[in-house]
Scaffold this motif. Structure first.
Motif, PDB file in Angstrom:
ATOM      1  N   LYS A 175      -7.546   6.865  -3.248  1.00 44.59           N
ATOM      2  CA  LYS A 175      -6.125   6.516  -3.325  1.00 44.59           C
ATOM      3  C   LYS A 175      -5.320   7.419  -2.386  1.00 44.59           C
ATOM      4  CE  LYS A 175      -5.913   4.749  -8.065  1.00 44.59           C
ATOM      5  NZ  LYS A 175      -5.333   4.950  -9.399  1.00 44.59           N
ATOM      6  N   GLU A 176      -5.937   8.528  -1.979  1.00 45.80           N
ATOM      7  CA  GLU A 176      -5.234   9.503  -1.146  1.00 45.80           C
ATOM      8  C   GLU A 176      -5.894   9.722   0.209  1.00 45.80           C
ATOM      9  OE1 GLU A 176      -5.360  12.917  -3.652  1.00 45.80           O
ATOM     10  OE2 GLU A 176      -4.019  12.053  -5.144  1.00 45.80           O
ATOM     11  N   PRO A 204      -1.090   3.167  -3.050  1.00 43.07           N
ATOM     12  CA  PRO A 204      -2.059   3.399  -1.974  1.00 43.07           C
ATOM     13  C   PRO A 204      -3.509   3.205  -2.409  1.00 43.07           C
ATOM     14  CG  PRO A 204      -1.111   5.473  -2.726  1.00 43.07           C
ATOM     15  CD  PRO A 204      -0.387   4.375  -3.442  1.00 43.07           C
ATOM     16  N   ARG A 217       0.827  -1.216   0.000  1.00 44.18           N
ATOM     17  CA  ARG A 217       0.000   0.000   0.000  1.00 44.18           C
ATOM     18  C   ARG A 217       0.859   1.264   0.000  1.00 44.18           C
ATOM     19  NH1 ARG A 217      -3.752  -2.014  -2.340  1.00 44.18           N
ATOM     20  NH2 ARG A 217      -5.252  -3.284  -1.259  1.00 44.18           N
ATOM     21  N   GLU A 218       2.119   1.134   0.427  1.00 45.55           N
ATOM     22  CA  GLU A 218       3.012   2.296   0.363  1.00 45.55           C
ATOM     23  C   GLU A 218       3.335   2.628  -1.089  1.00 45.55           C
ATOM     24  OE1 GLU A 218       3.941  -0.389   2.547  1.00 45.55           O
ATOM     25  OE2 GLU A 218       2.844   0.679   4.107  1.00 45.55           O
ATOM     26  N   TYR A 266      -7.290   3.293   0.021  1.00 48.10           N
ATOM     27  CA  TYR A 266      -7.992   3.232   1.300  1.00 48.10           C
ATOM     28  C   TYR A 266      -9.350   2.553   1.166  1.00 48.10           C
ATOM     29  CZ  TYR A 266      -4.426   6.366   3.071  1.00 48.10           C
ATOM     30  OH  TYR A 266      -3.232   6.913   3.447  1.00 48.10           O
TER      31      TYR A 266
END
Length: 125
Positions: free
Chosen positions: A108-109, A81, A77-78, A83
């Motif tokens: 994504k942010e 990304p 996810r780093e 959520y």
């Protein structure tokens, strides 16, 4: 300690030693960026060029079909990304909040938070 190989293709397959840029090489026989998902990059360490797989793909750009799709949803996810719920697409990925959730912007942010109807907000509030 990591090692990085810095090289470039300086001539063509006919034995010419005349350095070529991507624009010149693409129209010549023996052009080396073979994969459908490869791109030519002009060298920064002198004249010539090299090939990379395009964003969202990895592999060997010098072979036909050498670059294959990355499944970003299986990566960290780093690096990619998301959520919400991640869905792999050809060369990229989608990230959407699951049903009943919303993001303040792009998931994504920004995290996905539960959607509450106005009546529920007033009751809880």
């Amino acid at each position: 300690m990591p090692v990085r190989l810095d090289w470039a293709i300086r001539g063509d397959s006919n034995g010419s030693s005349m350095p070529m840029s991507c624009a010149q090489a693409a129209s010549k026989p023996g052009y080396t960026c073979k994969s459908n998902h490869s791109e030519c990059v002009d060298s920064t360490n002198g004249p010539g060029y090299f090939c990379n797989c395009t964003k969202g793909y990895e592999g060997n750009p010098y072979l036909s079909n050498g670059c294959s799709n990355i499944n970003e949803c299986e990566r960290s996810r780093e690096e990619f990304p998301c959520y919400g719920q991640c869905h792999d697409t050809e060369g990229s990925y989608d990230c959407k909040c699951r049903l009943g959730y919303e993001s303040n912007g792009n998931p994504k942010e920004n995290p996905c938070n539960p959607k509450f109807p106005l009546a529920a907000q007033i009751t809880l509030g």
